[in-house]
Scaffold this motif. Structure first.
Motif, short mmCIF file in Angstrom:
data_model
loop_
_atom_site.label_atom_id
_atom_site.label_comp_id
_atom_site.label_asym_id
_atom_site.label_seq_id
_atom_site.Cartn_x
_atom_site.Cartn_y
_atom_site.Cartn_z
N THR A 11 0.83 -1.22 0.00
CA THR A 11 0.00 0.00 0.00
C THR A 11 0.86 1.26 0.00
O THR A 11 0.38 2.34 -0.32
CB THR A 11 -0.94 0.04 1.22
N LYS A 12 2.13 1.12 0.37
CA LYS A 12 3.02 2.28 0.43
C LYS A 12 3.91 2.42 -0.82
O LYS A 12 4.66 3.38 -0.95
CB LYS A 12 3.92 2.21 1.66
N CYS A 13 3.89 1.43 -1.70
CA CYS A 13 4.83 1.43 -2.83
C CYS A 13 4.32 2.34 -3.95
O CYS A 13 3.20 2.18 -4.43
CB CYS A 13 5.03 0.01 -3.36
N VAL A 14 5.18 3.29 -4.36
CA VAL A 14 4.80 4.24 -5.42
C VAL A 14 5.44 3.86 -6.76
O VAL A 14 5.32 4.60 -7.74
CB VAL A 14 5.19 5.68 -5.03
N GLY A 15 6.12 2.73 -6.81
CA GLY A 15 6.68 2.26 -8.08
C GLY A 15 7.86 3.06 -8.58
O GLY A 15 8.08 3.15 -9.80
N CYS A 16 8.67 3.61 -7.68
CA CYS A 16 9.77 4.49 -8.10
C CYS A 16 11.02 3.72 -8.58
O CYS A 16 11.90 4.29 -9.19
CB CYS A 16 10.15 5.43 -6.96
N HIS A 17 11.10 2.44 -8.25
CA HIS A 17 12.23 1.57 -8.64
C HIS A 17 13.55 1.91 -7.93
O HIS A 17 14.60 1.40 -8.31
CB HIS A 17 12.46 1.57 -10.16
N ALA A 18 13.51 2.78 -6.92
CA ALA A 18 14.76 3.11 -6.22
C ALA A 18 15.37 1.88 -5.55
O ALA A 18 16.60 1.74 -5.49
CB ALA A 18 14.49 4.20 -5.17
N CYS A 19 14.54 0.97 -5.05
CA CYS A 19 15.06 -0.24 -4.40
C CYS A 19 15.80 -1.12 -5.40
O CYS A 19 16.83 -1.71 -5.08
CB CYS A 19 13.92 -1.01 -3.73
N ARG A 20 15.25 -1.20 -6.60
CA ARG A 20 15.91 -2.02 -7.63
C ARG A 20 17.27 -1.43 -8.00
O ARG A 20 18.26 -2.16 -8.11
CB ARG A 20 15.02 -2.10 -8.87
N HIS A 37 12.47 -6.91 -8.40
CA HIS A 37 11.72 -6.27 -9.49
C HIS A 37 10.32 -5.93 -8.98
O HIS A 37 9.92 -6.37 -7.91
CB HIS A 37 11.65 -7.19 -10.72
N LEU A 38 9.62 -5.13 -9.76
CA LEU A 38 8.24 -4.76 -9.42
C LEU A 38 7.29 -5.49 -10.37
O LEU A 38 7.49 -5.45 -11.58
CB LEU A 38 8.01 -3.26 -9.58
N GLU A 39 6.30 -6.15 -9.80
CA GLU A 39 5.20 -6.66 -10.62
C GLU A 39 4.09 -5.62 -10.58
O GLU A 39 3.78 -5.11 -9.50
CB GLU A 39 4.71 -8.01 -10.09
N VAL A 54 3.96 -4.52 -6.83
CA VAL A 54 4.32 -5.57 -5.89
C VAL A 54 5.83 -5.80 -5.98
O VAL A 54 6.31 -6.38 -6.96
CB VAL A 54 3.58 -6.88 -6.18
N PRO A 55 6.60 -5.32 -5.00
CA PRO A 55 8.05 -5.58 -5.03
C PRO A 55 8.33 -7.06 -4.77
O PRO A 55 7.81 -7.64 -3.81
CB PRO A 55 8.59 -4.71 -3.88
N VAL A 56 9.12 -7.67 -5.64
CA VAL A 56 9.40 -9.11 -5.53
C VAL A 56 10.91 -9.35 -5.58
O VAL A 56 11.61 -8.76 -6.41
CB VAL A 56 8.72 -9.90 -6.68
N THR A 134 16.85 2.36 1.26
CA THR A 134 16.65 3.28 0.14
C THR A 134 15.20 3.73 -0.01
O THR A 134 14.94 4.82 -0.50
CB THR A 134 17.08 2.60 -1.18
N CYS A 135 14.28 2.89 0.40
CA CYS A 135 12.85 3.17 0.14
C CYS A 135 12.38 4.35 0.98
O CYS A 135 12.32 4.27 2.21
CB CYS A 135 12.02 1.93 0.45
N MET A 136 12.00 5.42 0.30
CA MET A 136 11.61 6.65 1.01
C MET A 136 10.22 6.57 1.63
O MET A 136 9.88 7.38 2.47
CB MET A 136 11.68 7.85 0.05
N THR A 137 9.42 5.62 1.18
CA THR A 137 8.06 5.53 1.73
C THR A 137 7.92 4.43 2.78
O THR A 137 6.81 4.17 3.26
CB THR A 137 7.04 5.28 0.59
N GLY A 138 9.03 3.79 3.12
CA GLY A 138 8.99 2.82 4.22
C GLY A 138 8.21 1.56 3.90
O GLY A 138 7.57 0.97 4.78
N VAL A 139 8.30 1.11 2.64
CA VAL A 139 7.58 -0.11 2.24
C VAL A 139 8.10 -1.34 2.96
O VAL A 139 7.34 -2.21 3.37
CB VAL A 139 7.71 -0.31 0.71
N ARG A 140 9.42 -1.39 3.16
CA ARG A 140 10.06 -2.63 3.61
C ARG A 140 10.53 -2.52 5.06
O ARG A 140 11.16 -1.55 5.45
CB ARG A 140 11.28 -2.94 2.73
N VAL A 141 10.22 -3.58 5.83
CA VAL A 141 10.71 -3.68 7.21
C VAL A 141 11.46 -5.01 7.30
O VAL A 141 10.92 -6.06 6.93
CB VAL A 141 9.55 -3.65 8.22
FE1 SF4 Z 1 8.31 0.77 -3.99
FE2 SF4 Z 1 10.01 1.65 -2.09
FE3 SF4 Z 1 10.94 0.19 -4.13
FE4 SF4 Z 1 10.11 2.72 -4.57
S1 SF4 Z 1 11.88 2.06 -3.30
S2 SF4 Z 1 9.62 0.89 -5.83
S3 SF4 Z 1 8.38 2.86 -3.12
S4 SF4 Z 1 9.49 -0.51 -2.55
#
Ligand code: SF4
Ligand code: SF4
Ligand code: SF4
Length: 179
Positions: A11-20, A37-39, A54-56, A134-141
């Motif tokens: 619910t917090k993922c904005v699809g920015c790909h910064a994690c990848r 990757h993002l699905e 969906v980060p996978v 790296t994730c600025m929206t705190g998707v991952r714990v």
């Molecule tokens: Fe989603 Fe965070 Fe990855 Fe951006 S860095 S794609 S918000 S999980």
């Protein structure tokens, strides 16, 4: 001993790909090599159209089919729950790539298979994986799933989180909060 795992809050993922990109930098990967990757899922129709990300990555399964099919023991699971590949024992047969239901392993140009290692070097220093920081929206714990007081454990219990493709009995150590 810790048993590492992760919560991913879709619910917090904005699809920015910064994690990848962080993962690629951390692991010295080429532009088209990915350990995560993002699905993308699209549903509904205008004006109620919606899209979710969906980060996978490697789910560090407790019942990992990649380990079962590996003929050389190159794919293995550590006591702390992290699934790794010993590149010196890998013969590049790709059985593990075919067996993994999450599409997260790649073959390197040197002929061995690799994937997410939960940034083992960082963990051993008490730090967190690059995709988490790296994730600025705190998707991952990230944390110890066997510690009932860890944030990751509390989220799994309190929010009744489920694993991706849990019906396959791979018993992933990544839990998802669905969008
Ligand atoms: Fe989603 Fe965070 Fe990855 Fe951006 S860095 S794609 S918000 S999980
Ligand atoms: Fe193996 Fe795939 Fe599970 Fe990772 S996600 S442990 S590569 S089966
Ligand atoms: Fe094992 Fe390497 Fe074959 Fe994968 S490619 S099954 S790690 S020997």
């Amino acid at each position: 001993m810790a048993r590492y795992g992760m919560v991913i809050d879709e619910t917090k993922c904005v699809g920015c790909h910064a994690c990848r990109v962080a993962c690629q930098n951390q692991n010295g990967l080429a532009e088209r090599e990915f350990y995560n990757h993002l699905e993308e899922r699209e549903y509904g129709a205008f004006p109620n159209y919606n899209r979710e990300f969906v980060p996978v990555q490697c789910q560090h399964c407790d019942n990992p089919p990649c380990v079962k099919v590996c003929p050389t023991g190159a794919s293995y699971k550590r006591k702390d729950g992290i699934v790794l590949v010993d590149k010196d024992r890998c013969i590049g047969c790709k059985y593990c790539i075919a067996a993994c239901p999450y599409n997260v392993r790649i073959i390197k140009k040197e002929g061995y298979v690799e994937k997410c290692r939960f940034c083992l070097g960082f963990i051993e220093k008490g730090e967190k994986p690059a995709c988490v920081t790296t994730c600025m929206t705190g998707v991952r714990v990230f944390g110890d799933l066997d510690d009932p007081n860890s944030e990751v454990s509390r989220l799994v219990v309190k929010q009744k989180l489920k694993q991706f493709k849990a019906d396959l009995n791979t018993r992933p150590r990544i839990y998802y909060k669905r969008a």
